[in-house]
Design a protein around this motif. Structure first.
Motif, PDB file in Angstrom:
ATOM      1  N   GLN A  48     -30.397 -50.560 -21.784  1.00  0.00           N
ATOM      2  CA  GLN A  48     -30.806 -51.692 -22.617  1.00  0.00           C
ATOM      3  C   GLN A  48     -30.339 -51.566 -24.065  1.00  0.00           C
ATOM      4  O   GLN A  48     -30.081 -52.566 -24.736  1.00  0.00           O
ATOM      5  N   LEU A  49     -30.254 -50.330 -24.558  1.00  0.00           N
ATOM      6  CA  LEU A  49     -29.869 -50.113 -25.954  1.00  0.00           C
ATOM      7  C   LEU A  49     -28.419 -49.676 -26.105  1.00  0.00           C
ATOM      8  O   LEU A  49     -27.926 -49.532 -27.217  1.00  0.00           O
ATOM      9  N   GLY A  50     -27.757 -49.444 -24.983  1.00  0.00           N
ATOM     10  CA  GLY A  50     -26.341 -49.084 -25.029  1.00  0.00           C
ATOM     11  C   GLY A  50     -26.063 -47.692 -25.549  1.00  0.00           C
ATOM     12  O   GLY A  50     -24.989 -47.443 -26.110  1.00  0.00           O
ATOM     13  N   ARG A  51     -26.984 -46.767 -25.350  1.00  0.00           N
ATOM     14  CA  ARG A  51     -26.782 -45.405 -25.853  1.00  0.00           C
ATOM     15  C   ARG A  51     -26.053 -44.539 -24.825  1.00  0.00           C
ATOM     16  O   ARG A  51     -26.165 -44.744 -23.616  1.00  0.00           O
ATOM     17  N   THR A  52     -25.322 -43.564 -25.328  1.00  0.00           N
ATOM     18  CA  THR A  52     -24.769 -42.499 -24.498  1.00  0.00           C
ATOM     19  C   THR A  52     -25.686 -41.304 -24.656  1.00  0.00           C
ATOM     20  O   THR A  52     -25.844 -40.779 -25.762  1.00  0.00           O
ATOM     21  N   ILE A  53     -26.312 -40.890 -23.570  1.00  0.00           N
ATOM     22  CA  ILE A  53     -27.329 -39.836 -23.637  1.00  0.00           C
ATOM     23  C   ILE A  53     -26.835 -38.598 -22.893  1.00  0.00           C
ATOM     24  O   ILE A  53     -26.454 -38.674 -21.725  1.00  0.00           O
TER      25      ILE A  53
ATOM     26  N   VAL B  59     -28.127 -34.942 -21.767  1.00  0.00           N
ATOM     27  CA  VAL B  59     -29.423 -34.296 -21.610  1.00  0.00           C
ATOM     28  C   VAL B  59     -29.294 -33.019 -20.790  1.00  0.00           C
ATOM     29  O   VAL B  59     -28.607 -32.983 -19.770  1.00  0.00           O
ATOM     30  N   VAL B  60     -29.919 -31.958 -21.285  1.00  0.00           N
ATOM     31  CA  VAL B  60     -29.995 -30.706 -20.533  1.00  0.00           C
ATOM     32  C   VAL B  60     -31.209 -30.773 -19.613  1.00  0.00           C
ATOM     33  O   VAL B  60     -32.329 -31.018 -20.066  1.00  0.00           O
ATOM     34  N   LEU B  61     -30.963 -30.566 -18.319  1.00  0.00           N
ATOM     35  CA  LEU B  61     -32.045 -30.637 -17.326  1.00  0.00           C
ATOM     36  C   LEU B  61     -32.043 -29.370 -16.471  1.00  0.00           C
ATOM     37  O   LEU B  61     -30.990 -28.828 -16.145  1.00  0.00           O
ATOM     38  N   HIS B  62     -33.247 -28.936 -16.108  1.00  0.00           N
ATOM     39  CA  HIS B  62     -33.376 -27.802 -15.197  1.00  0.00           C
ATOM     40  C   HIS B  62     -33.331 -28.244 -13.742  1.00  0.00           C
ATOM     41  O   HIS B  62     -32.841 -27.524 -12.877  1.00  0.00           O
ATOM     42  N   ASP B  63     -33.857 -29.432 -13.475  1.00  0.00           N
ATOM     43  CA  ASP B  63     -34.004 -29.904 -12.094  1.00  0.00           C
ATOM     44  C   ASP B  63     -32.830 -30.800 -11.734  1.00  0.00           C
ATOM     45  O   ASP B  63     -32.682 -31.904 -12.267  1.00  0.00           O
ATOM     46  N   ILE B  64     -32.004 -30.341 -10.818  1.00  0.00           N
ATOM     47  CA  ILE B  64     -30.828 -31.100 -10.399  1.00  0.00           C
ATOM     48  C   ILE B  64     -31.218 -32.446  -9.809  1.00  0.00           C
ATOM     49  O   ILE B  64     -30.453 -33.419  -9.880  1.00  0.00           O
ATOM     50  N   ASN B  65     -32.426 -32.556  -9.249  1.00  0.00           N
ATOM     51  CA  ASN B  65     -32.823 -33.811  -8.612  1.00  0.00           C
ATOM     52  C   ASN B  65     -33.069 -34.925  -9.625  1.00  0.00           C
ATOM     53  O   ASN B  65     -32.817 -36.095  -9.332  1.00  0.00           O
ATOM     54  N   TYR B  66     -33.556 -34.582 -10.812  1.00  0.00           N
ATOM     55  CA  TYR B  66     -33.677 -35.608 -11.853  1.00  0.00           C
ATOM     56  C   TYR B  66     -32.287 -36.074 -12.293  1.00  0.00           C
ATOM     57  O   TYR B  66     -32.068 -37.263 -12.561  1.00  0.00           O
ATOM     58  N   ALA B  67     -31.351 -35.143 -12.357  1.00  0.00           N
ATOM     59  CA  ALA B  67     -29.983 -35.504 -12.715  1.00  0.00           C
ATOM     60  C   ALA B  67     -29.392 -36.447 -11.671  1.00  0.00           C
ATOM     61  O   ALA B  67     -28.760 -37.455 -12.000  1.00  0.00           O
ATOM     62  N   ALA B  68     -29.621 -36.124 -10.408  1.00  0.00           N
ATOM     63  CA  ALA B  68     -29.073 -36.956  -9.330  1.00  0.00           C
ATOM     64  C   ALA B  68     -29.666 -38.355  -9.331  1.00  0.00           C
ATOM     65  O   ALA B  68     -28.977 -39.333  -9.027  1.00  0.00           O
ATOM     66  N   ARG B  69     -30.926 -38.450  -9.683  1.00  0.00           N
ATOM     67  CA  ARG B  69     -31.626 -39.743  -9.621  1.00  0.00           C
ATOM     68  C   ARG B  69     -31.296 -40.637 -10.815  1.00  0.00           C
ATOM     69  O   ARG B  69     -31.183 -41.870 -10.659  1.00  0.00           O
ATOM     70  N   TYR B  70     -31.126 -40.057 -12.002  1.00  0.00           N
ATOM     71  CA  TYR B  70     -31.059 -40.885 -13.205  1.00  0.00           C
ATOM     72  C   TYR B  70     -29.724 -40.835 -13.962  1.00  0.00           C
ATOM     73  O   TYR B  70     -29.483 -41.691 -14.809  1.00  0.00           O
ATOM     74  N   ALA B  71     -28.897 -39.848 -13.693  1.00  0.00           N
ATOM     75  CA  ALA B  71     -27.664 -39.697 -14.485  1.00  0.00           C
ATOM     76  C   ALA B  71     -26.479 -40.391 -13.824  1.00  0.00           C
ATOM     77  O   ALA B  71     -26.396 -40.485 -12.594  1.00  0.00           O
ATOM     78  N   GLU B  72     -25.566 -40.873 -14.665  1.00  0.00           N
ATOM     79  CA  GLU B  72     -24.294 -41.409 -14.169  1.00  0.00           C
ATOM     80  C   GLU B  72     -23.320 -40.278 -13.873  1.00  0.00           C
ATOM     81  O   GLU B  72     -22.496 -40.391 -12.962  1.00  0.00           O
ATOM     82  N   TYR B  73     -23.431 -39.194 -14.664  1.00  0.00           N
ATOM     83  CA  TYR B  73     -22.540 -38.053 -14.474  1.00  0.00           C
ATOM     84  C   TYR B  73     -23.349 -36.765 -14.552  1.00  0.00           C
ATOM     85  O   TYR B  73     -24.326 -36.668 -15.299  1.00  0.00           O
ATOM     86  N   ILE B  74     -22.904 -35.766 -13.789  1.00  0.00           N
ATOM     87  CA  ILE B  74     -23.509 -34.437 -13.819  1.00  0.00           C
ATOM     88  C   ILE B  74     -22.432 -33.437 -14.207  1.00  0.00           C
ATOM     89  O   ILE B  74     -21.333 -33.430 -13.629  1.00  0.00           O
ATOM     90  N   CYS B  75     -22.754 -32.617 -15.201  1.00  0.00           N
ATOM     91  CA  CYS B  75     -21.854 -31.554 -15.642  1.00  0.00           C
ATOM     92  C   CYS B  75     -22.536 -30.225 -15.338  1.00  0.00           C
ATOM     93  O   CYS B  75     -23.570 -29.909 -15.920  1.00  0.00           O
TER      94      CYS B  75
ATOM     95  N   ILE C 223     -16.628 -36.327 -21.807  1.00  0.00           N
ATOM     96  CA  ILE C 223     -17.842 -37.011 -21.371  1.00  0.00           C
ATOM     97  C   ILE C 223     -17.676 -38.491 -21.715  1.00  0.00           C
ATOM     98  O   ILE C 223     -17.549 -38.846 -22.894  1.00  0.00           O
ATOM     99  N   PRO C 224     -17.662 -39.359 -20.722  1.00  0.00           N
ATOM    100  CA  PRO C 224     -17.452 -40.788 -21.000  1.00  0.00           C
ATOM    101  C   PRO C 224     -18.585 -41.385 -21.821  1.00  0.00           C
ATOM    102  O   PRO C 224     -19.723 -40.903 -21.793  1.00  0.00           O
ATOM    103  N   ALA C 225     -18.268 -42.427 -22.549  1.00  0.00           N
ATOM    104  CA  ALA C 225     -19.298 -43.157 -23.285  1.00  0.00           C
ATOM    105  C   ALA C 225     -20.129 -43.980 -22.307  1.00  0.00           C
ATOM    106  O   ALA C 225     -19.633 -44.458 -21.287  1.00  0.00           O
ATOM    107  N   GLY C 226     -21.410 -44.131 -22.633  1.00  0.00           N
ATOM    108  CA  GLY C 226     -22.304 -44.938 -21.821  1.00  0.00           C
ATOM    109  C   GLY C 226     -23.068 -44.135 -20.792  1.00  0.00           C
ATOM    110  O   GLY C 226     -22.583 -43.132 -20.266  1.00  0.00           O
ATOM    111  N   GLY C 227     -24.310 -44.563 -20.531  1.00  0.00           N
ATOM    112  CA  GLY C 227     -25.107 -43.940 -19.494  1.00  0.00           C
ATOM    113  C   GLY C 227     -25.629 -42.562 -19.861  1.00  0.00           C
ATOM    114  O   GLY C 227     -25.583 -42.132 -21.017  1.00  0.00           O
ATOM    115  N   ILE C 228     -26.100 -41.857 -18.843  1.00  0.00           N
ATOM    116  CA  ILE C 228     -26.663 -40.522 -19.003  1.00  0.00           C
ATOM    117  C   ILE C 228     -25.736 -39.504 -18.353  1.00  0.00           C
ATOM    118  O   ILE C 228     -25.302 -39.684 -17.218  1.00  0.00           O
ATOM    119  N   THR C 229     -25.421 -38.456 -19.091  1.00  0.00           N
ATOM    120  CA  THR C 229     -24.724 -37.299 -18.530  1.00  0.00           C
ATOM    121  C   THR C 229     -25.672 -36.117 -18.594  1.00  0.00           C
ATOM    122  O   THR C 229     -26.193 -35.791 -19.663  1.00  0.00           O
TER     123      THR C 229
END
Length: 251
Positions: free
Chosen positions: A184-189, A191-207, A24-30
């Protein structure tokens, strides 16, 4: 970067996670997505060392989580589980202050208080900071928990289904906060999500996880395809390119 190498966890002869090999790369939301019981939360809690693995290796920022000291890991990784059992007679500010424990050991300094205020303001909780948790709505309480985790000021933040029990408006609000935290804070986040559409809209990577295995990993553009999603969720999924980006429609 987070690296999992041959990670396995067996609950029974019928239920097993792994072997998982993942970077999982550093940075952004996975976002970890997949059907119920796929193993998403198990993977997250193993990365956060809240659950032991049977074999394999997990490294976070080149630290082996199996051999690193807890006090050192607590300054690299923070995690929010689905079930939180905090005393409801805590104020929002007191809850957020728990995020400083790895540094203050419960003795808050002036610097700690400034950092607590920073994250209360970041999650727009200023008007609620003196309220008790049992006086908050579900969405407000969830924001307070996320503020606590961010207040730990770790590079890696793990969140297990933070949208649980939130309506659409509050779910969108939460994902925007997480996006801001990553950018803004430079965190690597993670997150477990149920809705694939939130992942598509906000994540840099989907696993995508299914039956304890990683079945797909990539950018939203790579994962949001009918031939990828349909076998993962065992139902026909149509992907359309809408005004807000790629959208999965279930049939």
């Amino acid at each position: 970067m987070i690296t999992l190498t041959d990670v396995k966890k067996a609950y029974s002869s019928q239920t097993q996670i792994g072997p998982v090999n993942l970077e999982i790369p550093a940075g952004g939301i996975t976002a970890l997505v997949g059907p119920n019981g796929a193993g998403k939360s198990t993977l997250l809690t193993m990365i956060g060392r809240l659950l032991g693995m049977d074999s394999g290796q997990i490294e976070v920022a080149e630290m082996d989580i199996s051999t690193s000291k807890s006090k050192d890991l607590a300054k690299i990784i923070s995690i929010l589980r689905q079930e939180n059992h905090f005393i409801t007679k805590l104020t929002v500010r007191q809850l957020v202050g728990f995020g400083r424990f790895p540094y203050s050991q419960g003795r808050l300094t002036d610097e700690d208080e400034e950092i607590i205020t920073k994250y209360i303001d970041f999650l727009h909780l200023g008007e609620l900071e003196d309220r008790y948790l049992d006086q908050l709505s579900g969405g407000q309480r969830q924001r307070a928990y996320v503020a606590m985790v961010l207040c730990q000021e770790t590079d890696y933040v793990m969140l297990d289904e933070p949208l649980n029990n939130l309506d659409i408006a509050h779910s969108v609000e939460m994902m925007r906060h997480l996006k801001e935290a990553a950018e803004q804070l430079g965190r690597t986040i993670i997150v477990v999500l149920h809705d694939i559409n939130y992942a598509a809209r906000y994540a840099e990577y989907i696993c995508a996880v299914k039956d304890g295995q990683i079945v797909a990993f990539g950018t939203p553009e790579e994962i949001m395809r009918e031939e990828v999603l349909t076998p993962i969720f065992n139902t026909r999924i149509q992907v359309i390119d809408g005004p807000g980006g790629l959208l999965a429609c279930y049939h």
